[in-house]
Design an enzyme around this catalytic site. Structure first.
Site, PDB file in Angstrom:
ATOM      1  N   ASP A 127      30.994  46.816  48.893  1.00 49.11           N
ATOM      2  CA  ASP A 127      31.668  47.508  47.800  1.00 49.11           C
ATOM      3  C   ASP A 127      30.867  47.251  46.505  1.00 49.11           C
ATOM      4  O   ASP A 127      30.132  46.272  46.418  1.00 49.11           O
ATOM      5  CB  ASP A 127      33.098  46.953  47.688  1.00 49.11           C
ATOM      6  CG  ASP A 127      33.817  47.451  46.453  1.00 49.11           C
ATOM      7  OD1 ASP A 127      33.872  48.675  46.266  1.00 49.11           O
ATOM      8  OD2 ASP A 127      34.326  46.617  45.677  1.00 49.11           O
TER       9      ASP A 127
ATOM     10  N   ASP B 286      32.104  47.713  42.710  1.00 46.66           N
ATOM     11  CA  ASP B 286      32.800  47.115  41.555  1.00 46.66           C
ATOM     12  C   ASP B 286      33.525  45.822  41.940  1.00 46.66           C
ATOM     13  O   ASP B 286      34.273  45.792  42.916  1.00 46.66           O
ATOM     14  CB  ASP B 286      33.786  48.121  40.965  1.00 46.66           C
ATOM     15  CG  ASP B 286      33.052  49.304  40.342  1.00 46.66           C
ATOM     16  OD1 ASP B 286      32.504  49.130  39.251  1.00 46.66           O
ATOM     17  OD2 ASP B 286      32.990  50.368  40.981  1.00 46.66           O
TER      18      ASP B 286
ATOM     19  N   THR C  59      31.915  52.605  48.411  1.00 45.08           N
ATOM     20  CA  THR C  59      32.606  52.587  47.128  1.00 45.08           C
ATOM     21  C   THR C  59      33.579  53.742  46.971  1.00 45.08           C
ATOM     22  O   THR C  59      33.436  54.776  47.631  1.00 45.08           O
ATOM     23  CB  THR C  59      31.557  52.636  45.970  1.00 45.08           C
ATOM     24  OG1 THR C  59      32.230  52.632  44.717  1.00 45.08           O
ATOM     25  CG2 THR C  59      30.687  53.872  46.059  1.00 45.08           C
ATOM     26  N   GLY C  60      34.536  53.557  46.083  1.00 42.34           N
ATOM     27  CA  GLY C  60      35.418  54.657  45.715  1.00 42.34           C
ATOM     28  C   GLY C  60      34.772  55.568  44.686  1.00 42.34           C
ATOM     29  O   GLY C  60      35.223  56.675  44.430  1.00 42.34           O
TER      30      GLY C  60
ATOM     31  N   LYS D 288      37.043  53.998  54.008  1.00 46.47           N
ATOM     32  CA  LYS D 288      35.802  53.241  54.176  1.00 46.47           C
ATOM     33  C   LYS D 288      35.649  52.766  55.618  1.00 46.47           C
ATOM     34  O   LYS D 288      34.534  52.591  56.104  1.00 46.47           O
ATOM     35  CB  LYS D 288      35.788  52.040  53.225  1.00 46.47           C
ATOM     36  CG  LYS D 288      35.670  52.413  51.744  1.00 46.47           C
ATOM     37  CD  LYS D 288      35.510  51.164  50.887  1.00 46.47           C
ATOM     38  CE  LYS D 288      35.470  51.478  49.406  1.00 46.47           C
ATOM     39  NZ  LYS D 288      35.173  50.288  48.603  1.00 46.47           N
TER      40      LYS D 288
ATOM     41  N   ASP E 205      36.719  43.626  47.647  1.00 47.30           N
ATOM     42  CA  ASP E 205      37.634  42.824  46.821  1.00 47.30           C
ATOM     43  C   ASP E 205      39.003  43.441  46.644  1.00 47.30           C
ATOM     44  O   ASP E 205      39.937  42.772  46.217  1.00 47.30           O
ATOM     45  CB  ASP E 205      37.025  42.623  45.412  1.00 47.30           C
ATOM     46  CG  ASP E 205      37.039  43.916  44.623  1.00 47.30           C
ATOM     47  OD1 ASP E 205      37.849  44.051  43.683  1.00 47.30           O
ATOM     48  OD2 ASP E 205      36.261  44.831  44.956  1.00 47.30           O
TER      49      ASP E 205
ATOM     50  N   ASN F 210      41.556  48.972  48.769  1.00 43.52           N
ATOM     51  CA  ASN F 210      40.856  50.119  49.358  1.00 43.52           C
ATOM     52  C   ASN F 210      39.723  49.687  50.294  1.00 43.52           C
ATOM     53  O   ASN F 210      39.123  50.506  50.971  1.00 43.52           O
ATOM     54  CB  ASN F 210      40.303  51.047  48.263  1.00 43.52           C
ATOM     55  CG  ASN F 210      39.224  50.396  47.430  1.00 43.52           C
ATOM     56  OD1 ASN F 210      39.310  49.222  47.079  1.00 43.52           O
ATOM     57  ND2 ASN F 210      38.190  51.124  47.101  1.00 43.52           N
TER      58      ASN F 210
END
Length: 263
Positions: free
Chosen positions: A8, A10, A42-43, A191, A214, A217
């Site tokens: 991920d 962020d 990532t989102g 994901k 973290d 999601n």
């Protein structure tokens, strides 16, 4: 032996100064040199994610929009793509307008909203993203989008999520990437499914993959991967399902995972 690691961005790969530290960068390069596929999950929109991926020297397909879009960095070829069902897009727009909520959407990798407000400005600043305003929501709702995003108070969003699930049914995947970001994707835009797709693409078993994250999601990919890793700064619910908990994003947690399990 792990063959693929999905990380991920962020609060995971980047520290609170939004940087990949030199130590983490070295670890990424060492993993790649060893023949391991290092990818991002990532989102974020592809445009935003690819800037970080290129900065770190990656040249593989990356997972973006929570898994709704897997796209190659080298030739920008789309490998996997899922759009929010059009019916759901209309319902979300109508709901947000009726309840005066901030909704933003993504069209051709560009960020759109009906009106300019502080939530949009703060989001665009945070992700270094340009945004566009289209007051005619029906125009926006007609265009295919990989993701819708509602920004609001965390407790309010926790109450809103089940209402939207009831409204939209099982055609969509709803998750939180940050406490104040509620995101709506196609039900196959996770994901976890994107990680399965990439493992298959690179000819490895999911048991040979590592996923690091973290937020909530990230839980699908942590559950899918052979080794699911939560950051030291991860939310408690993610730590509970992780196989391993590493240091925080400000203490080179990603480097620690690579050193321990790949190098």
């Amino acid at each position: 032996m792990y063959k693929l690691i999905a990380i991920d961005i962020d609060d995971t790969l980047i520290n609170d100064d939004k940087e990949v530290t030199p130590a983490t960068q070295e670890a990424l390069e060492a993993a790649v040199a060893k023949g391991v596929v290092v990818t991002l999950a990532t989102g974020r929109a592809y445009a935003s994610a690819q800037a970080i991926a290129r900065q770190t020297g990656l040249n593989v397909p990356i997972i973006t929009y929570q898994g709704s879009l897997v796209k190659n960095l080298i030739d920008e070829k789309v490998l996997y793509e899922r759009y929010v069902p059009q019916d759901a897009v209309h319902k979300v727009f109508e709901y947000c307008i009726e309840h005066n909520l901030h909704l933003q959407t993504y069209v051709d990798d560009k960020l759109y909203s009906r009106e300019e407000n502080q939530k949009l400005i703060d989001y665009a600043t945070l992700n270094k993203t340009q945004y566009y305003i289209e007051p005619d929501w029906k125009k926006l709702a007609e265009i295919k989008t990989p993701k819708l995003l509602i920004i609001d108070d965390p407790d309010f969003l926790d109450e809103l999520a089940p209402k939207l699930r009831e409204l939209l049914g099982d055609a969509v995947h709803i998750t939180k990437s940050k406490p104040h970001f509620l995101e709506i994707m196609h039900r196959e835009g996770t994901k976890g499914l994107a990680l399965e797709f990439l493992a298959d693409y690179f000819g490895c078993d999911v048991s040979e993959t590592i996923a690091v994250g973290d937020s909530w999601n990230d839980h699908e990919m942590l559950e899918t991967a052979g080794l699911g890793v939560a950051m030291g700064n991860a939310i408690p619910a993610l730590k509970e399902i992780a196989n391993y908990i590493t240091a925080s994003n400000n203490e080179d947690g990603v480097k620690q995972v690579i050193d321990k399990f790949i190098l």
